[in-house]
Design a protein around this motif. Structure first.
Motif, PDB file in Angstrom:
ATOM      1  N   ALA A 153       0.842  -1.211   0.000  1.00 13.68           N
ATOM      2  CA  ALA A 153       0.000   0.000   0.000  1.00 13.68           C
ATOM      3  C   ALA A 153       0.872   1.255   0.000  1.00 13.68           C
ATOM      4  O   ALA A 153       0.608   2.207  -0.745  1.00 13.68           O
ATOM      5  CB  ALA A 153      -0.915  -0.014   1.223  1.00 13.68           C
ATOM      6  N   ALA A 154       1.932   1.239   0.813  1.00 15.29           N
ATOM      7  CA  ALA A 154       2.806   2.424   0.898  1.00 15.29           C
ATOM      8  C   ALA A 154       3.518   2.653  -0.429  1.00 15.29           C
ATOM      9  O   ALA A 154       3.665   3.798  -0.877  1.00 15.29           O
ATOM     10  CB  ALA A 154       3.813   2.239   2.033  1.00 15.29           C
TER      11      ALA A 154
ATOM     12  N   ALA B 189      14.772   7.321  -6.894  1.00 19.09           N
ATOM     13  CA  ALA B 189      13.468   7.057  -6.256  1.00 19.09           C
ATOM     14  C   ALA B 189      13.177   8.013  -5.101  1.00 19.09           C
ATOM     15  O   ALA B 189      12.038   8.477  -4.935  1.00 19.09           O
ATOM     16  CB  ALA B 189      13.404   5.612  -5.774  1.00 19.09           C
ATOM     17  N   GLY B 190      14.188   8.325  -4.304  1.00 17.67           N
ATOM     18  CA  GLY B 190      13.987   9.236  -3.172  1.00 17.67           C
ATOM     19  C   GLY B 190      13.637  10.637  -3.654  1.00 17.67           C
ATOM     20  O   GLY B 190      12.866  11.355  -3.012  1.00 17.67           O
ATOM     21  N   LEU B 191      14.196  11.017  -4.785  1.00 17.47           N
ATOM     22  CA  LEU B 191      13.923  12.353  -5.329  1.00 17.47           C
ATOM     23  C   LEU B 191      12.516  12.387  -5.923  1.00 17.47           C
ATOM     24  O   LEU B 191      11.803  13.384  -5.792  1.00 17.47           O
ATOM     25  CB  LEU B 191      14.964  12.722  -6.390  1.00 17.47           C
ATOM     26  N   VAL B 192      12.115  11.280  -6.550  1.00 21.07           N
ATOM     27  CA  VAL B 192      10.759  11.172  -7.094  1.00 21.07           C
ATOM     28  C   VAL B 192       9.765  11.235  -5.922  1.00 21.07           C
ATOM     29  O   VAL B 192       8.808  12.009  -5.937  1.00 21.07           O
ATOM     30  CB  VAL B 192      10.588   9.859  -7.903  1.00 21.07           C
ATOM     31  N   ALA B 193      10.030  10.425  -4.894  1.00 20.45           N
ATOM     32  CA  ALA B 193       9.137  10.391  -3.730  1.00 20.45           C
ATOM     33  C   ALA B 193       9.061  11.763  -3.060  1.00 20.45           C
ATOM     34  O   ALA B 193       8.009  12.179  -2.585  1.00 20.45           O
ATOM     35  CB  ALA B 193       9.626   9.345  -2.735  1.00 20.45           C
ATOM     36  N   GLY B 194      10.187  12.460  -3.051  1.00 18.31           N
ATOM     37  CA  GLY B 194      10.255  13.765  -2.392  1.00 18.31           C
ATOM     38  C   GLY B 194       9.783  14.915  -3.274  1.00 18.31           C
ATOM     39  O   GLY B 194       9.850  16.076  -2.877  1.00 18.31           O
TER      40      GLY B 194
ATOM     41  N   PRO C  23      10.181 -14.681   0.265  1.00 22.62           N
ATOM     42  CA  PRO C  23      10.563 -13.276   0.422  1.00 22.62           C
ATOM     43  C   PRO C  23      11.283 -13.056   1.758  1.00 22.62           C
ATOM     44  O   PRO C  23      11.071 -13.820   2.706  1.00 22.62           O
ATOM     45  CB  PRO C  23       9.221 -12.546   0.406  1.00 22.62           C
ATOM     46  N   HIS C  24      12.104 -12.029   1.815  1.00 23.71           N
ATOM     47  CA  HIS C  24      12.825 -11.720   3.058  1.00 23.71           C
ATOM     48  C   HIS C  24      11.927 -10.796   3.875  1.00 23.71           C
ATOM     49  O   HIS C  24      11.911  -9.578   3.661  1.00 23.71           O
ATOM     50  CB  HIS C  24      14.164 -11.072   2.727  1.00 23.71           C
ATOM     51  N   ASP C  25      11.158 -11.400   4.794  1.00 25.96           N
ATOM     52  CA  ASP C  25      10.104 -10.649   5.478  1.00 25.96           C
ATOM     53  C   ASP C  25      10.649  -9.517   6.350  1.00 25.96           C
ATOM     54  O   ASP C  25       9.980  -8.492   6.536  1.00 25.96           O
ATOM     55  CB  ASP C  25       9.258 -11.610   6.321  1.00 25.96           C
ATOM     56  N   ASN C  26      11.850  -9.710   6.874  1.00 20.45           N
ATOM     57  CA  ASN C  26      12.482  -8.637   7.658  1.00 20.45           C
ATOM     58  C   ASN C  26      12.713  -7.418   6.774  1.00 20.45           C
ATOM     59  O   ASN C  26      12.492  -6.275   7.179  1.00 20.45           O
ATOM     60  CB  ASN C  26      13.795  -9.118   8.286  1.00 20.45           C
ATOM     61  N   ILE C  27      13.109  -7.666   5.531  1.00 22.71           N
ATOM     62  CA  ILE C  27      13.365  -6.568   4.589  1.00 22.71           C
ATOM     63  C   ILE C  27      12.039  -5.957   4.122  1.00 22.71           C
ATOM     64  O   ILE C  27      11.931  -4.735   3.950  1.00 22.71           O
ATOM     65  CB  ILE C  27      14.180  -7.075   3.373  1.00 22.71           C
ATOM     66  N   THR C  28      11.024  -6.802   3.929  1.00 26.39           N
ATOM     67  CA  THR C  28       9.710  -6.281   3.521  1.00 26.39           C
ATOM     68  C   THR C  28       9.214  -5.277   4.567  1.00 26.39           C
ATOM     69  O   THR C  28       8.702  -4.205   4.227  1.00 26.39           O
ATOM     70  CB  THR C  28       8.682  -7.431   3.384  1.00 26.39           C
ATOM     71  N   ALA C  29       9.383  -5.614   5.839  1.00 29.36           N
ATOM     72  CA  ALA C  29       8.944  -4.708   6.909  1.00 29.36           C
ATOM     73  C   ALA C  29       9.742  -3.411   6.878  1.00 29.36           C
ATOM     74  O   ALA C  29       9.188  -2.313   7.030  1.00 29.36           O
ATOM     75  CB  ALA C  29       9.104  -5.393   8.268  1.00 29.36           C
ATOM     76  N   ALA C  30      11.042  -3.537   6.631  1.00 31.82           N
ATOM     77  CA  ALA C  30      11.881  -2.333   6.566  1.00 31.82           C
ATOM     78  C   ALA C  30      11.512  -1.491   5.345  1.00 31.82           C
ATOM     79  O   ALA C  30      11.563  -0.254   5.388  1.00 31.82           O
ATOM     80  CB  ALA C  30      13.357  -2.730   6.527  1.00 31.82           C
ATOM     81  N   LYS C  31      11.127  -2.158   4.247  1.00 34.86           N
ATOM     82  CA  LYS C  31      10.664  -1.413   3.067  1.00 34.86           C
ATOM     83  C   LYS C  31       9.397  -0.625   3.420  1.00 34.86           C
ATOM     84  O   LYS C  31       9.239   0.531   3.016  1.00 34.86           O
ATOM     85  CB  LYS C  31      10.344  -2.368   1.904  1.00 34.86           C
ATOM     86  N   ALA C  32       8.478  -1.275   4.157  1.00 31.09           N
ATOM     87  CA  ALA C  32       7.236  -0.588   4.537  1.00 31.09           C
ATOM     88  C   ALA C  32       7.556   0.675   5.326  1.00 31.09           C
ATOM     89  O   ALA C  32       7.004   1.752   5.055  1.00 31.09           O
ATOM     90  CB  ALA C  32       6.349  -1.525   5.363  1.00 31.09           C
ATOM     91  N   ILE C  33       8.481   0.554   6.272  1.00 24.65           N
ATOM     92  CA  ILE C  33       8.834   1.738   7.085  1.00 24.65           C
ATOM     93  C   ILE C  33       9.443   2.816   6.199  1.00 24.65           C
ATOM     94  O   ILE C  33       9.075   3.993   6.274  1.00 24.65           O
ATOM     95  CB  ILE C  33       9.817   1.343   8.218  1.00 24.65           C
TER      96      ILE C  33
ATOM     97  N   ALA D 179       6.899   9.367   2.562  1.00 19.48           N
ATOM     98  CA  ALA D 179       5.680  10.128   2.248  1.00 19.48           C
ATOM     99  C   ALA D 179       5.543  11.350   3.160  1.00 19.48           C
ATOM    100  O   ALA D 179       4.617  12.143   3.010  1.00 19.48           O
ATOM    101  CB  ALA D 179       4.465   9.220   2.398  1.00 19.48           C
ATOM    102  N   LYS D 180       6.456  11.489   4.132  1.00 18.36           N
ATOM    103  CA  LYS D 180       6.317  12.569   5.128  1.00 18.36           C
ATOM    104  C   LYS D 180       6.962  13.871   4.654  1.00 18.36           C
ATOM    105  O   LYS D 180       7.876  13.856   3.840  1.00 18.36           O
ATOM    106  CB  LYS D 180       6.970  12.124   6.441  1.00 18.36           C
ATOM    107  N   PRO D 181       6.503  15.007   5.196  1.00 18.91           N
ATOM    108  CA  PRO D 181       7.080  16.306   4.796  1.00 18.91           C
ATOM    109  C   PRO D 181       8.595  16.398   5.027  1.00 18.91           C
ATOM    110  O   PRO D 181       9.304  17.011   4.236  1.00 18.91           O
ATOM    111  CB  PRO D 181       6.337  17.311   5.679  1.00 18.91           C
ATOM    112  N   GLU D 182       9.099  15.780   6.129  1.00 20.82           N
ATOM    113  CA  GLU D 182      10.554  15.853   6.389  1.00 20.82           C
ATOM    114  C   GLU D 182      11.335  15.235   5.248  1.00 20.82           C
ATOM    115  O   GLU D 182      12.442  15.642   4.941  1.00 20.82           O
ATOM    116  CB  GLU D 182      10.972  15.097   7.669  1.00 20.82           C
ATOM    117  N   PHE D 183      10.747  14.203   4.640  1.00 21.41           N
ATOM    118  CA  PHE D 183      11.461  13.530   3.544  1.00 21.41           C
ATOM    119  C   PHE D 183      11.537  14.449   2.318  1.00 21.41           C
ATOM    120  O   PHE D 183      12.531  14.450   1.601  1.00 21.41           O
ATOM    121  CB  PHE D 183      10.787  12.201   3.189  1.00 21.41           C
ATOM    122  N   LYS D 184      10.490  15.241   2.120  1.00 23.69           N
ATOM    123  CA  LYS D 184      10.497  16.212   1.004  1.00 23.69           C
ATOM    124  C   LYS D 184      11.646  17.197   1.208  1.00 23.69           C
ATOM    125  O   LYS D 184      12.341  17.557   0.267  1.00 23.69           O
ATOM    126  CB  LYS D 184       9.172  16.981   0.961  1.00 23.69           C
TER     127      LYS D 184
END
Ligand SMILES: Cc1ncc(COP(=O)(O)O)c(C=O)c1O
Length: 404
Positions: free
Chosen positions: A70-71, A196-201, A252-262, A268-273
């Motif tokens: 979803a994220a 990707a970070g620049l696109v997201a931001g 899948p590497h579920d530990n990494i999936t969780a870290a991807k979610a975070i 998506a937050k303003p600080e990231f922009k």
């Protein structure tokens, strides 16, 4: 006696803290993300997808994976997300597996011009399994020549066009790539791993709706765990999912999936922009300062997080510059420049990125200092007086901006 792994991890933490890293593909993932990758989630097996697993005990993992999907969809405006790819290279191979037959014609950017190995280089699986036609940049300007790419596409009629780069300091015109792909009836894959970070931001345009599929690593400008995601239109979702599992990967590497979610939620937050805007501002400041100090930059500057420095006017090779800079604690990577006649082991350029220094809290003022340090070393790479003076400057700056 050999050191223990735990001692080597401590040594590496110290090395990261005490050096100025300008590696464009790296970043400093937040502690929360680093800890998630080392969590109990790594003990679980969950082949399949949420609600359709081949192992029991996945009710919690399902929630985590759905959250990551979803994220990812929200951040990049995608209809479908697969968050299981182990890394950027397998993500690209999964897309090829989903959309192509072996031997199909594909277009991708050549590695010496800034593309990635998985965009059709002959030593890579992509270049062996598919008939890749490689496009490049204009050797004079260092810029993508979209008219030329369109001409190539019309001649070769690829089934897929790959855009995106590993070493290209300018904005990528996804709209133009989309039009070219449509004209020749090709799918468009945008590999946004670096940006990707620049696109997201919000400081680089989004690849959707122009691309059919988007791949990205999560560990570069996006500042998450080592890994990747694939985003696509709903019409391709089934083919992409099947290609990832069971086509290419197992559990899948579920530990990494969780870290991807975070990481995707943080992005998506303003600080990231603010972070993303600062990454670009820092790259522009570093570029301007280096140019004032006599450096030549491929394309004359940057729109993103990276700079490609042409060292020929400085009479030093990429390898020599990288080594001299490493001696004082400035970490860079040698890189080919468009039309480079030298070997990739000792090319004519170096690539610099500002993600790590930005994540450490540095701004444009510090970029001026870093540019001056780089100039001193590159101009006098064998002077021990210069090297020891700059080493001290690196120590002062790194201490002021600790890694958290
Ligand atoms: C554009 C691009 N795609 C894919 C990759 C591959 O990612 P990984 O190293 O995670 O396999 C990279 C890595 O540098 C990249 O720059």
């Amino acid at each position: 006696m050999a050191k223990s792994i735990s001692q080597l991890i401590k040594d590496e933490a110290k090395r990261q803290q005490n050096t100025l890293s300008l590696i464009a593909s790296e970043n400093i993932a937040p502690k929360e993300i680093r800890e998630t990758t080392g969590s109990v989630l790594m003990n679980k097996y969950s082949e399949g997808y949420p609600g359709k697993r081949y192992y029991g005990g996945n009710e919690i993992i399902d929630q985590i994976e759905v959250m990551a999907q979803a994220a990812a969809k929200k951040l990049f405006g995608a209809e479908h997300a697969n968050v299981q790819p182990y890394s950027g290279s397998p993500a690209n191979i999964a897309v090829y597996t989903a959309l192509l037959q072996f031997g199909d014609t594909v277009m991708g950017m050549s590695l010496p011009h800034g593309g990635h190995l998985t965009h059709g280089h002959k030593v890579n699986f992509s270049g062996k399994a598919y008939k890749f036609i490689q496009y490049g940049v204009d050797p004079e300007t260092g810029l993508l020549n979209y008219d030329e790419i369109e001409t190539q596409a019309k001649i070769f009629k690829p089934k897929l066009i790959v855009c995106g780069a590993t070493a290209y300091p300018r904005e990528i015109d996804f709209g133009r790539f989309g039009k070219i792909a449509k004209k020749v009836g090709a799918y468009l894959l945008a590999d946004i791993s670096h940006i990707a970070g620049l696109v997201a931001g919000g400081v680089h345009p989004q690849p959707f709706p122009h691309a059919d599929v988007v791949t990205t690593t999560t560990h570069k400008t996006l500042r998450g765990p080592r890994g990747a995601v694939i985003l696509c239109k709903n019409s391709l979702a089934e083919a992409i999912d099947k290609a990832v599992f069971p086509g290419l990967q197992g559990g899948p590497h579920d530990n990494i999936t969780a870290a991807k979610a975070i990481c995707l939620q943080i992005a998506a937050k303003p600080e990231f922009k603010r972070y993303a805007a600062q990454v670009v501002a820092n790259a522009k400041a570093l570029a301007t300062s280096l140019q004032k100090l006599g450096f030549t930059l491929v394309t004359g500057g940057t729109d993103n997080h990276m700079l490609l420095v042409d060292l020929t006017s400085k009479n030093i090779t990429g390898m020599k510059a990288e080594r001299a800079l490493e001696k004082v604690g400035i970490i860079t990577n040698k890189n080919m420049i468009p039309g480079d006649l030298r070997s990739p082991f000792d090319p004519s350029g170096m690539r610099l990125g500002t993600s790590i220094l930005t994540s450490r809290g540095m701004g444009e003022r510090e970029m001026q200092e870093v540019a001056m340090m780089i100039a001193k070393v590159v101009d006098k790479p064998t002077s021990s007086a210069v090297l020891s003076a700059v080493k001290k400057e690196v120590a002062v700056l790194t201490k002021k901006f600790p890694i958290k």
